[in-house]
Design a protein around this motif. Structure first.
Motif, mmCIF file in Angstrom:
data_model
loop_
_atom_site.group_PDB
_atom_site.id
_atom_site.type_symbol
_atom_site.label_atom_id
_atom_site.label_comp_id
_atom_site.label_asym_id
_atom_site.label_seq_id
_atom_site.Cartn_x
_atom_site.Cartn_y
_atom_site.Cartn_z
ATOM 1 N N MET A 1 0.766 -1.232 0.043
ATOM 2 C CA MET A 1 -0.047 0.052 0.060
ATOM 3 C C MET A 1 0.784 1.097 -0.081
ATOM 4 O O MET A 1 0.657 2.328 -0.673
ATOM 5 C CB MET A 1 -0.959 0.086 1.330
ATOM 6 N N GLU A 2 1.871 1.334 0.597
ATOM 7 C CA GLU A 2 2.918 2.346 0.843
ATOM 8 C C GLU A 2 3.431 2.469 -0.629
ATOM 9 O O GLU A 2 3.786 3.587 -1.129
ATOM 10 C CB GLU A 2 3.979 1.956 1.644
ATOM 11 N N ALA A 3 3.611 1.432 -1.461
ATOM 12 C CA ALA A 3 4.167 1.580 -2.800
ATOM 13 C C ALA A 3 3.053 1.992 -3.740
ATOM 14 O O ALA A 3 3.340 1.988 -5.083
ATOM 15 C CB ALA A 3 4.685 0.182 -3.040
ATOM 16 N N GLY A 4 1.938 2.214 -3.404
ATOM 17 C CA GLY A 4 0.832 2.563 -4.160
ATOM 18 C C GLY A 4 -0.130 1.670 -4.857
ATOM 19 O O GLY A 4 -1.042 2.136 -5.417
ATOM 20 N N PHE A 5 -0.075 0.494 -4.294
ATOM 21 C CA PHE A 5 -1.095 -0.439 -4.639
ATOM 22 C C PHE A 5 -2.355 -0.361 -3.483
ATOM 23 O O PHE A 5 -1.978 -0.377 -2.306
ATOM 24 C CB PHE A 5 -0.518 -1.945 -4.359
ATOM 25 N N GLU A 6 -3.626 0.012 -4.118
ATOM 26 C CA GLU A 6 -4.684 0.456 -3.149
ATOM 27 C C GLU A 6 -5.211 -0.803 -2.507
ATOM 28 O O GLU A 6 -5.933 -0.458 -1.281
ATOM 29 C CB GLU A 6 -5.562 1.327 -4.036
ATOM 30 N N GLU A 7 -5.560 -1.788 -3.129
ATOM 31 C CA GLU A 7 -6.185 -2.883 -2.521
ATOM 32 C C GLU A 7 -5.167 -4.286 -2.626
ATOM 33 O O GLU A 7 -4.587 -4.596 -3.769
ATOM 34 C CB GLU A 7 -7.367 -3.393 -3.268
ATOM 35 N N VAL A 8 -4.739 -4.706 -1.469
ATOM 36 C CA VAL A 8 -3.946 -5.962 -1.177
ATOM 37 C C VAL A 8 -4.775 -6.849 -0.299
ATOM 38 O O VAL A 8 -5.136 -6.614 0.553
ATOM 39 C CB VAL A 8 -2.612 -5.456 -0.620
ATOM 40 N N ARG A 9 -4.519 -8.184 -0.719
ATOM 41 C CA ARG A 9 -5.128 -9.388 -0.213
ATOM 42 C C ARG A 9 -3.840 -10.338 0.220
ATOM 43 O O ARG A 9 -3.325 -10.613 -0.813
ATOM 44 C CB ARG A 9 -6.203 -9.970 -0.667
ATOM 45 N N VAL A 10 -3.566 -10.694 1.304
ATOM 46 C CA VAL A 10 -2.882 -11.883 1.599
ATOM 47 C C VAL A 10 -3.441 -13.165 2.229
ATOM 48 O O VAL A 10 -4.335 -12.811 3.014
ATOM 49 C CB VAL A 10 -1.716 -11.500 2.833
ATOM 50 N N ARG A 11 -2.960 -14.313 1.485
ATOM 51 C CA ARG A 11 -3.754 -15.338 1.806
ATOM 52 C C ARG A 11 -2.820 -16.236 2.213
ATOM 53 O O ARG A 11 -1.560 -16.232 1.773
ATOM 54 C CB ARG A 11 -4.577 -16.135 0.486
ATOM 55 N N VAL A 12 -2.913 -17.470 3.073
ATOM 56 C CA VAL A 12 -2.316 -18.552 3.573
ATOM 57 C C VAL A 12 -2.199 -19.463 2.658
ATOM 58 O O VAL A 12 -3.258 -20.227 2.620
ATOM 59 C CB VAL A 12 -2.475 -18.839 4.951
ATOM 60 N N ALA A 13 -1.087 -19.973 2.325
ATOM 61 C CA ALA A 13 -0.920 -21.154 1.398
ATOM 62 C C ALA A 13 -0.318 -22.532 2.113
ATOM 63 O O ALA A 13 0.805 -22.274 2.608
ATOM 64 C CB ALA A 13 -0.117 -21.058 0.094
ATOM 65 N N LEU A 14 -1.015 -23.580 2.334
ATOM 66 C CA LEU A 14 -0.444 -24.483 3.349
ATOM 67 C C LEU A 14 -0.031 -25.866 2.691
ATOM 68 O O LEU A 14 0.575 -26.499 2.961
ATOM 69 C CB LEU A 14 -1.496 -25.102 4.024
ATOM 70 N N HIS A 15 -0.083 -25.838 1.091
ATOM 71 C CA HIS A 15 0.121 -26.936 0.245
ATOM 72 C C HIS A 15 1.278 -26.209 -0.877
ATOM 73 O O HIS A 15 0.661 -25.486 -1.450
ATOM 74 C CB HIS A 15 -0.988 -27.663 0.150
ATOM 75 N N PRO A 16 2.069 -26.938 -1.048
ATOM 76 C CA PRO A 16 2.733 -27.881 -0.360
ATOM 77 C C PRO A 16 3.475 -27.123 1.040
ATOM 78 O O PRO A 16 3.569 -25.970 0.848
ATOM 79 C CB PRO A 16 4.057 -28.400 -1.179
ATOM 80 N N ALA A 17 3.635 -28.055 2.076
ATOM 81 C CA ALA A 17 4.014 -27.349 3.169
ATOM 82 C C ALA A 17 5.608 -26.867 2.989
ATOM 83 O O ALA A 17 6.592 -27.466 2.358
ATOM 84 C CB ALA A 17 4.061 -28.607 4.270
ATOM 85 N N TRP A 18 5.911 -25.831 3.863
ATOM 86 C CA TRP A 18 7.142 -25.233 3.687
ATOM 87 C C TRP A 18 8.244 -26.118 4.331
ATOM 88 O O TRP A 18 7.914 -27.038 4.910
ATOM 89 C CB TRP A 18 7.224 -23.936 4.506
ATOM 90 N N THR A 19 9.303 -26.090 3.490
ATOM 91 C CA THR A 19 10.706 -26.907 3.897
ATOM 92 C C THR A 19 11.662 -25.861 4.226
ATOM 93 O O THR A 19 11.865 -24.886 3.379
ATOM 94 C CB THR A 19 10.788 -28.090 3.286
ATOM 95 N N THR A 20 12.803 -26.272 5.156
ATOM 96 C CA THR A 20 13.795 -25.253 4.972
ATOM 97 C C THR A 20 14.548 -25.472 3.784
ATOM 98 O O THR A 20 15.588 -24.460 3.768
ATOM 99 C CB THR A 20 14.786 -25.801 6.190
ATOM 100 N N ASP A 21 14.444 -26.512 3.003
ATOM 101 C CA ASP A 21 15.134 -26.379 1.521
ATOM 102 C C ASP A 21 14.733 -25.284 0.772
ATOM 103 O O ASP A 21 15.390 -24.799 -0.262
ATOM 104 C CB ASP A 21 14.784 -27.875 0.872
ATOM 105 N N TRP A 22 13.762 -24.661 1.047
ATOM 106 C CA TRP A 22 13.388 -23.429 0.155
ATOM 107 C C TRP A 22 13.995 -22.094 0.617
ATOM 108 O O TRP A 22 13.871 -21.021 -0.033
ATOM 109 C CB TRP A 22 11.744 -23.304 0.673
ATOM 110 N N ILE A 23 14.828 -22.032 1.747
ATOM 111 C CA ILE A 23 15.672 -21.030 2.034
ATOM 112 C C ILE A 23 16.720 -20.973 0.853
ATOM 113 O O ILE A 23 17.496 -21.766 0.675
ATOM 114 C CB ILE A 23 16.441 -21.036 3.449
ATOM 115 N N SER A 24 16.808 -19.584 0.543
ATOM 116 C CA SER A 24 17.502 -19.472 -0.798
ATOM 117 C C SER A 24 19.223 -19.354 -0.405
ATOM 118 O O SER A 24 19.496 -19.261 0.725
ATOM 119 C CB SER A 24 17.501 -17.983 -1.225
#
Length: 169
Positions: free
Chosen positions: A70-93
């Protein structure tokens, strides 16, 4: 600005939001930022994944993503939680792993591969942990729970420094 340019800008902004518990990592480096999309009305939708069930940082991550977009100028923002696939530490860059070590936190090794039911084990967890300061693998587990539930606390026998280790999930 074209829709593609807006989408790229939204992705860049969302990717720069830092984790509230590990501020040396962005949500992108941590691997919890899943998707950033813009629908036909211009609403930005972001998907994030918790590092583990019940992660208390999720609400702050959500609020920070909304605030930054919103600070960057986007007026409408929605955040959803994605549970699948489950997060893994292998996803850390790789950049995220280096940032953890530079901050004195031992990055996780490879996540365990599980097929089928997860066995219940009551004994201590065996990990290959190296001190982020001196590199020694001669370390002692001080506590299975470090400064956050996703970290264990260790002490290096070589340099005697205490440190957190991100648990492999």
């Amino acid at each position: 600005m074209t829709r593609a340019e807006l989408l790229e800008r939204a992705r860049t902004v969302a990717a720069e939001v830092t984790d509230p518990e590990l501020p040396m990592l962005t949500l992108a480096d941590l691997g919890v930022l899943r998707e950033v999309e813009i629908d036909e009305t211009g609403r930005v939708e972001v998907a994030i994944t918790p590092t583990y069930s019940g992660c208390p940082a999720m609400a702050t991550m959500r609020d920070d993503v909304i605030h930054r977009l919103m600070e960057a100028g986007f007026e409408e923002v929605r955040v959803r939680v994605a549970l699948h696939p489950a997060w893994t530490t292998d996803w850390i860059s790789p950049h995220g792993r280096a940032a953890l070590a530079q901050a004195g936190i031992s990055p996780p090794g490879p996540a365990p591969v599980r097929r089928g039911p997860v066995p219940l084990t009551l004994g201590p967890v065996r990990r290959r942990v190296a001190c982020p300061r001196c590199g020694s693998t001669d370390v002692d587990l001080s506590s299975e729970f470090g400064s956050t539930a996703c970290k264990a606390h260790y002490r290096c026998r070589t340099c005697l420094e205490p440190f957190d280790h991100v648990k492999e999930i």
